[in-house]
Design a protein around this motif. Sequence first.
Motif, mmCIF file in Angstrom:
data_model
loop_
_atom_site.group_PDB
_atom_site.id
_atom_site.type_symbol
_atom_site.label_atom_id
_atom_site.label_comp_id
_atom_site.label_asym_id
_atom_site.label_seq_id
_atom_site.Cartn_x
_atom_site.Cartn_y
_atom_site.Cartn_z
ATOM 1 N N HIS A 132 1.012 -1.191 -0.145
ATOM 2 C CA HIS A 132 -0.160 -0.152 -0.112
ATOM 3 C C HIS A 132 0.976 1.202 -0.051
ATOM 4 C CE1 HIS A 132 -2.037 3.176 2.183
ATOM 5 N NE2 HIS A 132 -3.080 2.947 1.527
ATOM 6 N N TYR A 137 0.585 -2.651 3.926
ATOM 7 C CA TYR A 137 0.397 -3.833 2.958
ATOM 8 C C TYR A 137 -0.933 -4.204 3.001
ATOM 9 C CZ TYR A 137 1.643 -7.032 6.534
ATOM 10 O OH TYR A 137 1.562 -7.797 7.772
ATOM 11 N N TRP A 138 -1.811 -4.738 2.050
ATOM 12 C CA TRP A 138 -3.144 -5.374 2.035
ATOM 13 C C TRP A 138 -2.979 -6.747 1.980
ATOM 14 C CZ3 TRP A 138 -3.113 -1.195 -2.225
ATOM 15 C CH2 TRP A 138 -3.861 -0.280 -1.769
ATOM 16 N N ARG A 139 -3.608 -7.429 3.115
ATOM 17 C CA ARG A 139 -3.612 -8.698 3.086
ATOM 18 C C ARG A 139 -5.158 -9.270 3.379
ATOM 19 N NH1 ARG A 139 -3.487 -13.211 6.890
ATOM 20 N NH2 ARG A 139 -2.209 -14.952 5.985
ATOM 21 N N ARG A 156 -7.423 -6.285 4.266
ATOM 22 C CA ARG A 156 -6.956 -5.531 5.285
ATOM 23 C C ARG A 156 -5.776 -4.873 5.224
ATOM 24 N NH1 ARG A 156 -7.397 -8.259 10.619
ATOM 25 N NH2 ARG A 156 -6.675 -6.427 11.356
ATOM 26 N N ILE A 157 -5.686 -3.664 5.556
ATOM 27 C CA ILE A 157 -4.304 -2.948 5.405
ATOM 28 C C ILE A 157 -3.416 -3.147 6.902
ATOM 29 C CG2 ILE A 157 -2.809 -0.975 5.513
ATOM 30 C CD1 ILE A 157 -5.149 0.252 3.798
#
Length: 79
Positions: free
Chosen positions: A22, A31-33, A36-37
């Motif tokens: 992100h 980061y997006w996983r 969710r950030i």
Amino acid sequence: MFKLIQRGQIYADQNGWPVIIHSSTSQIVRYWRQGRINTASIDRFNNDFEHLDPQEAAQIRAELEKSEHIKSLRAQRAA
């Protein structure tokens, strides 16, 4: 080795899940996983994450989708 971490790059976390960058600073990486950030320090990110090329990321996504589909089919059969 120095590697530039940029928005939109794809990495795999230590569990093998693909994550998309992100944003990043000199201290942290967001980061997006799974929608969710999340946040990781640069040190943790460098130790726990592995860069993926687009082909590897597509393969992992396909395997995860297949796994989720099988899981939902089993749940439907059991109900």
